[in-house]
Design an enzyme around this catalytic site. Structure first.
Site, PDB file in Angstrom:
ATOM      1  N   HIS A 254       9.368   9.207  -9.688  1.00 57.51           N
ATOM      2  CA  HIS A 254       9.478   9.496  -8.329  1.00 57.51           C
ATOM      3  C   HIS A 254       9.131  11.289  -8.091  1.00 57.51           C
ATOM      4  CE1 HIS A 254      11.158   5.594  -8.311  1.00 57.51           C
ATOM      5  NE2 HIS A 254      10.956   5.309  -6.911  1.00 57.51           N
ATOM      6  N   ASP A 327       2.106   0.993  -7.715  1.00 60.93           N
ATOM      7  CA  ASP A 327       3.438   1.480  -7.343  1.00 60.93           C
ATOM      8  C   ASP A 327       3.177   2.448  -6.135  1.00 60.93           C
ATOM      9  OD1 ASP A 327       6.107   1.952  -7.277  1.00 60.93           O
ATOM     10  OD2 ASP A 327       6.525   2.571  -9.352  1.00 60.93           O
TER      11      ASP A 327
END
Length: 606
Positions: A254, A327
């Site tokens: 992230h 993702d």
């Protein structure tokens, strides 16, 4: 070039579309319209304009709990992100193929609200019913455990590592089947689960307890069981993630770009088996990882953007024929090397089908249209991915029945049988790691108990454990101390000295780099031990905390902080439940030497 794009878009937008799918209510995914999958997919694709096809490639969030009447704040958020105000307008404007629900985007409140939102979004997607208008594939991250989106009364099962501790493929399948049924009832088709990553790095900040464990065979067995539960049992679309394996990294994708240094032989032995088993089990979708694996592709590109990994390894070597979903494209790892206009194009060129949550949807959509107009991407390549997505929607029953029965959703979510299954699946996962002094189970008698440590606002973990002791006639003080100051640590230790027993909950106490940079949880436990009274330490997330808590003699791991996990904990402390879980990972000492503190498979009981 901009003029060329406008012209191409205008031309394809004039294509006539006909034939509306009947607006009937929800039916099982097995119910198919006449003509079969190939006929429906081919006919639908033939009537779609290029912008409609490109829209099918994208799945993103929208703000609001109602498709057409969101709050003023959600209208403003949609306007800022997408240029229109309502979720329905976002779907219509971009011809979206999918929507992903989140709590922070205010999509998930109650079964009635979620089902009503899903129906509203599906009506926006289908519109006037012409063949170019296609129902949505709706998703959410319902991994269970520490990553769950559906609020109570939904069944809240333990997460993957807890299931790994329980060692039961049957329990893993049951958890997936019930989860899938509840999601399908409210109009959600993709749970973005199971996690197929093998968590071999205890310092992994992004996977951890989201993985079934550190043994590839165990992870493969439970991944295959959950694929069967979601798909065969519930008619939902299982999504095995994160390919080619996110388990051996100390970097969070992230925020940065992880590099996995496994050799090709190590990848084949450690990371590949769960994905191979998922594919053998018929998994319909696989999510990519924003990670670099030099042994598979030395280019330095993340797997999401790597033709070598997605087309060469996943499709070519492993034989996967389903939908490849990226993702989230707003994560830092996939944005480091290329601009946001290049990432979606490169993902499609690599072999991805569904592009999840680009940071700027309009920019991403226009970039793909431009790539087709310039010849960098062919429309045939776009059609390949749209075909896979349409086929998946057909198998979900969306060609005939995109809507759900709202009243049935209310009856299904949190049904008594589902909640009973939660307890049945959770109980065998509790792991007693240490009981050196024989403190547990607690001997009968009235006692004073301090319950303290990490607390979840959503699950009220400290209060839940305290309530369990109160119900058993203890005199209880509940004092949440999630990241306590020095003053609170001293006050809590003083309280511990006044009680017969202290139960302290920890959550990633090992992570003094990110989660607890001041090491307050470690210092709290040390202070409680210094009070001289018996202390039970309970890791409610990663079991690795014990390596960083010297002097602890009584230690249990629950792997998650759901109410069912806390209830099982209280019953075990009182001897009403015998802990049966076994560590699905190895716990090493904190000095980095690799010395094993508690081996894989360890667990004690009473």
């Amino acid at each position: 070039m901009k003029a060329q794009l406008v012209t191409a878009t205008a031309l394809v937008a004039t294509l006539a579309t006909t034939l509306a799918p009947p607006p009937v209510q929800a039916s099982p995914a097995a119910e198919r319209p006449p003509g079969g999958e190939h006929g429906w997919v081919t006919s639908t694709l033939r009537h779609m304009s290029l912008p409609q096809k490109v829209g099918q490639l994208f799945a993103t969030y929208v703000y609001g709990g109602d498709a057409t009447e969101p709050t003023a704040a959600d209208r403003a958020a949609n306007r800022a992100a997408f240029g229109v105000e309502t979720p329905a307008e976002v779907v219509d404007q971009f011809h979206l193929g999918g929507i992903c629900y989140f709590s922070w985007s205010h999509n998930l409140d109650s079964p009635r609200q979620i089902a009503t939102l899903s129906n509203g979004l599906q009506r926006a997607a289908v519109g006037d019913g012409t063949k170019g208008r296609v129902p949505l594939l709706i998703s959410t991250d319902q991994e269970q455990g520490v990553v769950l989106r559906m609020p109570a009364p939904a069944a809240q099962f333990p997460g993957s590592m807890a299931l790994g501790a329980g060692r039961s493929p049957q329990a893993a399948r049951e958890a997936a089947e019930i989860t899938g049924r509840e999601l399908r009832a409210v109009g959600i088709h993709q749970p973005y689960a199971p996690i197929a990553d093998v968590n071999v790095d205890p310092g992994n900040p992004v996977i951890g307890v989201r993985s079934f464990g550190a043994d590839p065979t165990l992870v493969a067995d439970l991944t295959a069981a959950q694929v069967a539960g979601f798909q065969d049992g519930a008619g939902a679309t299982a999504v095995a993630k994160h390919f080619p394996g996110h388990g051996d990294t100390a970097t969070d994708s992230h925020t940065d770009l992880p590099v996995i240094d496994h050799t090709r032989q190590e990848w084949d032995r450690i990371d590949a088996p769960p994905f191979r088993r998922a594919i053998d089990a018929g998994v319909e979708s696989i999510m990519t990882a924003h990670i670099v694996v030099p042994a598979l592709d030395p280019s330095g590109d993340p797997a999401t953007l790597s033709p070598t990994i997605l087309t060469g390894v996943l499709r070519g070597e492993l034989g996967f024929r389903g939908v490849v979903v990226t993702d989230a494209l707003n994560m830092a790892a996939v944005r480091r090397k290329y601009g946001d206009d290049r990432v979606p194009v490169l993902a499609l060129k690599a072999g991805a089908d569904q592009l999840l949550m680009p940071p700027d949807l309009r920019l991403a959509r226009d970039a793909v249209l431009r790539a087709v107009a310039t010849g960098e991407l062919t429309e045939r390549r776009v059609d390949e991915s749209v075909r896979r997505i349409l086929a998946l929607k057909y198998r979900q029953g969306l060609a005939r029945s995109p809507l759900v029965d709202v009243e049935q959703a209310v009856r299904t979510v949190g049904a008594p049988a589902h909640l009973a299954a939660v307890a049945r699946v959770t109980d065998p996962t509790l792991t007693a790691v240490r009981n050196d002094a024989g403190l547990l189970p607690l001997r009968p008698g009235r006692r004073s108990v301090l319950v303290t440590g990490w607390n979840s606002a959503a699950f009220a973990t400290v209060e839940t454990v305290a309530g369990g002791f109160t119900a058993r006639d203890a005199r209880v003080t509940a004092r949440p101390a999630t990241l306590p100051s020095d003053k609170v640590i001293a006050e809590t230790a003083a309280l511990a000295a006044e009680h017969d027993l202290t139960v302290v909950l920890t959550n990633k106490a090992w992570d003094t780099a990110v989660t607890d940079p001041r090491g307050t949880q470690q210092r709290l436990v040390a202070a409680l031990l210094g009070a001289g009274r018996p202390v039970v330490v309970v890791a409610v997330r990663d079991p690795y905390d014990i390596a960083y808590l010297p002097g602890v003699s009584t230690y249990l791991a629950t792997y998650s902080y759901t109410r069912a996990a806390m209830d099982a904990l209280v019953r075990a402390l009182h001897g009403e439940l015998s802990p049966r879980g076994r560590l699905p990972v190895t716990i090493a000492t904190a000095d980095g030497s690799g010395t094993v503190l508690h081996p894989y498979g360890h667990g004690t009981s009473w």
